[in-house]
Design a protein around this motif. Structure first.
Motif, PDB file in Angstrom:
ATOM      1  N   GLU A  51       0.831  -1.207   0.000  1.00  0.00           N
ATOM      2  CA  GLU A  51       0.000   0.000   0.000  1.00  0.00           C
ATOM      3  C   GLU A  51       0.864   1.254   0.000  1.00  0.00           C
ATOM      4  O   GLU A  51       0.550   2.247  -0.683  1.00  0.00           O
ATOM      5  CB  GLU A  51      -0.926  -0.011   1.216  1.00  0.00           C
ATOM      6  N   ILE A  52       1.947   1.229   0.768  1.00  0.00           N
ATOM      7  CA  ILE A  52       2.849   2.394   0.804  1.00  0.00           C
ATOM      8  C   ILE A  52       3.487   2.617  -0.554  1.00  0.00           C
ATOM      9  O   ILE A  52       3.595   3.757  -1.032  1.00  0.00           O
ATOM     10  CB  ILE A  52       3.921   2.191   1.898  1.00  0.00           C
ATOM     11  N   GLU A  53       3.938   1.522  -1.189  1.00  0.00           N
ATOM     12  CA  GLU A  53       4.575   1.655  -2.509  1.00  0.00           C
ATOM     13  C   GLU A  53       3.585   2.226  -3.533  1.00  0.00           C
ATOM     14  O   GLU A  53       3.963   3.035  -4.393  1.00  0.00           O
ATOM     15  CB  GLU A  53       5.094   0.279  -2.949  1.00  0.00           C
ATOM     16  N   LYS A  54       2.356   1.832  -3.428  1.00  0.00           N
ATOM     17  CA  LYS A  54       1.315   2.369  -4.323  1.00  0.00           C
ATOM     18  C   LYS A  54       1.117   3.861  -4.061  1.00  0.00           C
ATOM     19  O   LYS A  54       1.031   4.684  -4.996  1.00  0.00           O
ATOM     20  CB  LYS A  54       0.014   1.617  -4.097  1.00  0.00           C
ATOM     21  N   LYS A  55       1.087   4.250  -2.781  1.00  0.00           N
ATOM     22  CA  LYS A  55       0.904   5.651  -2.408  1.00  0.00           C
ATOM     23  C   LYS A  55       2.097   6.498  -2.854  1.00  0.00           C
ATOM     24  O   LYS A  55       1.930   7.643  -3.317  1.00  0.00           O
ATOM     25  CB  LYS A  55       0.734   5.745  -0.885  1.00  0.00           C
ATOM     26  N   LEU A  56       3.329   5.943  -2.752  1.00  0.00           N
ATOM     27  CA  LEU A  56       4.526   6.668  -3.182  1.00  0.00           C
ATOM     28  C   LEU A  56       4.485   6.990  -4.675  1.00  0.00           C
ATOM     29  O   LEU A  56       4.906   8.070  -5.101  1.00  0.00           O
ATOM     30  CB  LEU A  56       5.778   5.851  -2.852  1.00  0.00           C
ATOM     31  N   LYS A  57       3.977   6.060  -5.457  1.00  0.00           N
ATOM     32  CA  LYS A  57       3.850   6.305  -6.898  1.00  0.00           C
ATOM     33  C   LYS A  57       2.894   7.459  -7.170  1.00  0.00           C
ATOM     34  O   LYS A  57       3.134   8.316  -8.037  1.00  0.00           O
ATOM     35  CB  LYS A  57       3.377   5.036  -7.605  1.00  0.00           C
ATOM     36  N   ILE A  97       2.216   9.955  -5.098  1.00  0.00           N
ATOM     37  CA  ILE A  97       2.836  11.217  -4.661  1.00  0.00           C
ATOM     38  C   ILE A  97       3.894  11.665  -5.654  1.00  0.00           C
ATOM     39  O   ILE A  97       4.027  12.868  -5.937  1.00  0.00           O
ATOM     40  CB  ILE A  97       3.453  11.037  -3.256  1.00  0.00           C
ATOM     41  N   GLU A  98       4.660  10.694  -6.211  1.00  0.00           N
ATOM     42  CA  GLU A  98       5.693  11.042  -7.196  1.00  0.00           C
ATOM     43  C   GLU A  98       5.054  11.720  -8.410  1.00  0.00           C
ATOM     44  O   GLU A  98       5.591  12.689  -8.957  1.00  0.00           O
ATOM     45  CB  GLU A  98       6.442   9.781  -7.610  1.00  0.00           C
ATOM     46  N   THR A  99       3.898  11.219  -8.805  1.00  0.00           N
ATOM     47  CA  THR A  99       3.157  11.842  -9.927  1.00  0.00           C
ATOM     48  C   THR A  99       2.744  13.255  -9.566  1.00  0.00           C
ATOM     49  O   THR A  99       2.847  14.191 -10.376  1.00  0.00           O
ATOM     50  CB  THR A  99       1.908  10.995 -10.261  1.00  0.00           C
ATOM     51  N   LEU A 100       2.305  13.445  -8.320  1.00  0.00           N
ATOM     52  CA  LEU A 100       1.876  14.768  -7.861  1.00  0.00           C
ATOM     53  C   LEU A 100       3.049  15.737  -7.814  1.00  0.00           C
ATOM     54  O   LEU A 100       2.930  16.913  -8.212  1.00  0.00           O
ATOM     55  CB  LEU A 100       1.239  14.642  -6.470  1.00  0.00           C
ATOM     56  N   ILE A 101       4.219  15.250  -7.360  1.00  0.00           N
ATOM     57  CA  ILE A 101       5.402  16.120  -7.280  1.00  0.00           C
ATOM     58  C   ILE A 101       5.809  16.603  -8.669  1.00  0.00           C
ATOM     59  O   ILE A 101       6.232  17.750  -8.860  1.00  0.00           O
ATOM     60  CB  ILE A 101       6.554  15.371  -6.574  1.00  0.00           C
ATOM     61  N   ASN A 102       5.734  15.696  -9.649  1.00  0.00           N
ATOM     62  CA  ASN A 102       6.104  16.065 -11.015  1.00  0.00           C
ATOM     63  C   ASN A 102       5.218  17.185 -11.560  1.00  0.00           C
ATOM     64  O   ASN A 102       5.648  17.997 -12.384  1.00  0.00           O
ATOM     65  CB  ASN A 102       6.007  14.841 -11.925  1.00  0.00           C
ATOM     66  N   LYS A 103       3.977  17.214 -11.080  1.00  0.00           N
ATOM     67  CA  LYS A 103       3.048  18.243 -11.549  1.00  0.00           C
ATOM     68  C   LYS A 103       3.135  19.531 -10.724  1.00  0.00           C
ATOM     69  O   LYS A 103       2.649  20.583 -11.135  1.00  0.00           O
ATOM     70  CB  LYS A 103       1.610  17.710 -11.490  1.00  0.00           C
ATOM     71  N   TYR A 104       3.715  19.359  -9.572  1.00  0.00           N
ATOM     72  CA  TYR A 104       3.744  20.497  -8.634  1.00  0.00           C
ATOM     73  C   TYR A 104       4.761  21.539  -9.105  1.00  0.00           C
ATOM     74  O   TYR A 104       5.889  21.209  -9.437  1.00  0.00           O
ATOM     75  CB  TYR A 104       4.126  19.976  -7.246  1.00  0.00           C
ATOM     76  N   GLU A 105       4.344  22.809  -9.125  1.00  0.00           N
ATOM     77  CA  GLU A 105       5.235  23.897  -9.536  1.00  0.00           C
ATOM     78  C   GLU A 105       5.201  25.001  -8.484  1.00  0.00           C
ATOM     79  O   GLU A 105       4.160  25.301  -7.922  1.00  0.00           O
ATOM     80  CB  GLU A 105       4.792  24.463 -10.882  1.00  0.00           C
ATOM     81  N   THR A 106       6.354  25.575  -8.262  1.00  0.00           N
ATOM     82  CA  THR A 106       6.422  26.683  -7.309  1.00  0.00           C
ATOM     83  C   THR A 106       7.495  27.666  -7.757  1.00  0.00           C
ATOM     84  O   THR A 106       8.459  27.285  -8.424  1.00  0.00           O
ATOM     85  CB  THR A 106       6.737  26.171  -5.894  1.00  0.00           C
ATOM     86  N   GLN A 107       7.318  28.900  -7.336  1.00  0.00           N
ATOM     87  CA  GLN A 107       8.262  29.949  -7.713  1.00  0.00           C
ATOM     88  C   GLN A 107       9.346  30.135  -6.657  1.00  0.00           C
ATOM     89  O   GLN A 107      10.269  30.918  -6.863  1.00  0.00           O
ATOM     90  CB  GLN A 107       7.511  31.283  -7.897  1.00  0.00           C
TER      91      GLN A 107
END
Length: 689
Positions: free
Chosen positions: A455-461, A463-473
């Motif tokens: 379950e953790i490995e599934k959740k990490l995947k 979050i990794e997708t979310l980080i790739n989309k995350y943008e900040t200045q």
């Protein structure tokens, strides 16, 4: 790492200073040490390991807390102290190491109590200030079981439940553990950067948890679960070992029962032998009392008879018709010629005349005749007495020898029963049930952790997708994110690379093991390391997994270590001297009783592996396993550098005089036990005997 010398001082069976050299000579790399059981053979193995790694308990032997020689300990007064030393000199990568470990033993209530321990390490005669770390950098404690072991204990690598030991051996000996340490350092750096990102986020007032922060929390949780699973695997392995030992003890109970019956039978035989000896001794005394004087007087009687006969012939002693004889004829009315007569006839009157002419000395004649008859009857008494007395003496000697043999067997049996008597059977059965229950609970917990890990490995995947989309200045956050991303990528690349290297080593190692296995056995079987790092034997075209006999298990385990050492040796040859590469480049093997109860064929198989398995091989074995070198010497003769024999000094020999404990060397028979007031063991170089 090549062992050069071991020096012991008052260490267990070895009283005073004892020295044994191991250095290879002219390319010969094998050292043999021969000894009876219980004399100190395994103590040598234990002393090497204790000298390197210390501890309050000794390994491989019973009575693990006894360090001081028994006879010396008995001489200690209450609270008296004595120092025990073990010094090991070895070479590694052109450096000489001298490891000296001491321990102080005090007599407290007739028990050995440790009051002080000390370790001193010198490298090229320079004292080191972190001695244990320097030893561990050459050969870590985790690696000792791959190079120092009891012969039958090496089979643990062939136990399919011990796949982790096979995997760890590959990592440690081939230096993959160094890469894993680097991986651990990178993971620590990633955790540090994630913490820094959290602090920046907190300073900027962002209340929501960052994806990176959540990822790091999950990674930490993932590591904890993996650690717990690894711990559970070890617990399960320990439970399995405990269950096996309990089962062995349960079998030992049955063996002890058999030994007890044998002991009772021996007691009965001993009592019968004692009773027989008592009867024989009584018969012997009775014969001496009743017949010895006759045997001793035989010459006197013979001389007396000869004198009587001589005196008769010369007329000095009377000889003639006995008066009593004539009277008996008259009373029976029978003449000397055999004619019957009546009173008053000529035959009767003739007999009356004879009576008147018979001398009064006829009474003496009667006595002399009786004496002659007695002497004649007793003329063979000496030879008869000697024969009968010798028969009794021989039977008494045989009875004493039988009694001595029976009492020796009884003593040995009594020692075995005392040494091996297991725990209460009911307690063992109860403990086995509890251990099985604990193991099953650990297996269930492991399964639960495994589901949580997925379950953790599934959740990490996610979050990794979310980080790739995350943008900040925010420049600071981006910088830290880049560092975290770099560490994550490095961890992923290094993990895959490590896995690839381990898999390549596994495949190469498996092939080399099988090649050697085929060369030795010539059987329709294959030896290999499977994908789960289990040492297995297969047979048939479909490679069905086959059960391993005791000999096959020991053989494949020795081949595993031998091949692994060989690969490490080749790796050392290719190493650049400027490389930073901790650990020894080559390794010795010290093996105690490698042959067990195997037959001659398997002894030769195992000998061929042991001989070539390391640049230095030290073999400790009994004289029965050596068997005057009939099976082993042809295999080792060109590689033997040293041969030693352990000689036991004892107040009482453990063998009867007809079965003295000996070993043959160059046609010379050497006693391995000597009568002595003290009990200790000395080491002798067989070349000096």
């Amino acid at each position: 790492m090549i062992l050069k010398r071991l020096v012991l001082n008052n260490f267990r069976q070895f009283k005073g200073r004892t020295v044994i050299d191991f250095s290879p000579i002219d390319g010969k790399h094998v050292t043999f040490v021969y000894a009876s059981n219980g004399v100190g053979k395994t103590t040598l193995l234990s002393s090497i390991v204790w000298c390197l790694y210390g501890g309050d308990k000794l390994e491989y032997i019973d009575q693990k807390s006894l360090f001081l020689n028994k006879s010396l300990f008995q001489e200690l007064s209450d609270f008296g102290e004595m120092t025990i030393e073990a010094t090991l000199i070895f070479e590694d990568r052109e450096k000489q190491y001298t490891v000296k470990r001491t321990i102080v033993i005090q007599n407290v209530d007739n028990k050995q109590k440790i009051t002080d321990q000390n370790l001193e390490v010198q490298i090229n005669n320079e004292t080191q200030y972190n001695p244990q770390d320097r030893i561990n950098s050459v050969l870590s404690p985790a690696m000792k079981e791959y190079f120092f072991f009891e012969g039958e204990g090496v089979q643990k690598f062939a136990d399919e439940s011990n796949y982790k030991k096979v995997q760890d051996g590959i990592k440690n000996i081939m230096k993959i553990d160094t890469r894993e340490k680097a991986l651990s350092y990178i993971e620590s750096a990633r955790s540090k950067f994630a913490k820094e990102l959290k602090e920046i986020n907190a300073e900027q007032g962002n209340a929501d948890i960052l994806p990176e922060e959540e990822k790091e929390l999950l990674i930490e949780k993932q590591k904890d679960i993996k650690h717990n699973i690894e711990k559970l695997n070890k617990d399960i392995e320990t439970f399995d070992d405990i269950i096996k030992k309990i089962e062995i003890n349960l079998l030992s109970i049955e063996e002890i029962k058999i030994l007890s019956k044998e002991r009772e039978s021996l007691l009965q035989d001993i009592e019968k032998a004692k009773e027989k000896r008592k009867n024989l001794q009584a018969q012997q005394k009775d014969k001496i009392a009743k017949e010895a004087y006759l045997a001793l007087s035989n010459d006197v009687l013979t001389i007396s008879k000869n004198i009587i006969d001589e005196k008769r012939e010369t007329g000095i002693l009377p000889v003639g018709i006995r008066k009593k004889f004539v009277e008996e004829l008259i009373n029976s009315h029978m003449c000397i010629c055999g004619t019957t007569f009546d009173s008053g006839d000529k035959h009767h009157n003739k007999l009356l005349n004879i009576i008147e002419s018979v001398s009064d000395e006829s009474a003496i004649e009667d006595i002399l005749n009786e004496l002659s008859y007695f002497i004649e009857a007793k003329k063979d008494i000496t030879s008869k007495y000697s024969l009968e007395y010798k028969t009794l003496s021989d039977e008494l000697t045989n009875t004493n020898e039988k009694l001595n043999s029976l009492e020796q067997k009884f003593s040995t049996l009594e020692d075995n029963i005392e040494d091996e008597f297991p725990q209460n059977e009911e307690n063992l059965i109860s403990r086995k049930k509890q251990t099985i229950n604990d193991r099953d609970n650990s297996i269930k917990t492991k399964e639960r952790f495994s589901i949580e890990l997925e379950e953790i490995e599934k959740k990490l995947k996610e979050i990794e997708t979310l980080i790739n989309k995350y943008e900040t200045q925010n420049e600071a956050i981006n910088l830290v994110r880049d560092r975290i991303a770099f560490c994550s990528e490095a961890v992923e690349v290094l993990s895959k690379e490590n896995a690839k290297i381990i898999e390549q080593i596994r495949c190469d190692l498996s092939k080399k093991i099988n090649d050697k296995f085929q060369t030795i056995l010539h059987a329709q079987k294959n030896a290999k390391i499977d994908d789960d790092f289990r040492l297995i034997i297969t047979e048939g075209d479909n490679e069905n997994i086959s059960g391993k006999s005791g000999g096959e298990g020991q053989l494949i385990s020795l081949l595993f270590i031998s091949t692994l050492i060989d690969m490490a040796r080749n790796r050392e040859k290719e190493r650049n001297t400027s490389d930073i590469d901790p650990g020894a480049g080559i390794y010795p093997i010290v093996i105690d009783a490698p042959y067990g109860k195997f037959d001659t064929v398997y002894k030769q198989y195992i000998s061929e592996v042991v001989r070539d398995m390391a640049p230095q091989v030290i073999i400790l074995l009994t004289q029965e396993q050596w068997n005057d070198g009939k099976d082993l010497y042809p295999i080792f003769k060109d590689d033997i550098a040293h041969q030693y024999v352990l000689i036991a000094h004892r107040p009482k020999l453990s063998h009867s005089f007809s079965k003295t404990n000996r070993i043959n060397y160059n046609g010379q028979s050497i006693d391995m036990e000597i009568l002595d007031d003290d009990e200790y063991t000395e080491i002798k170089n067989m070349k000096d005997i």
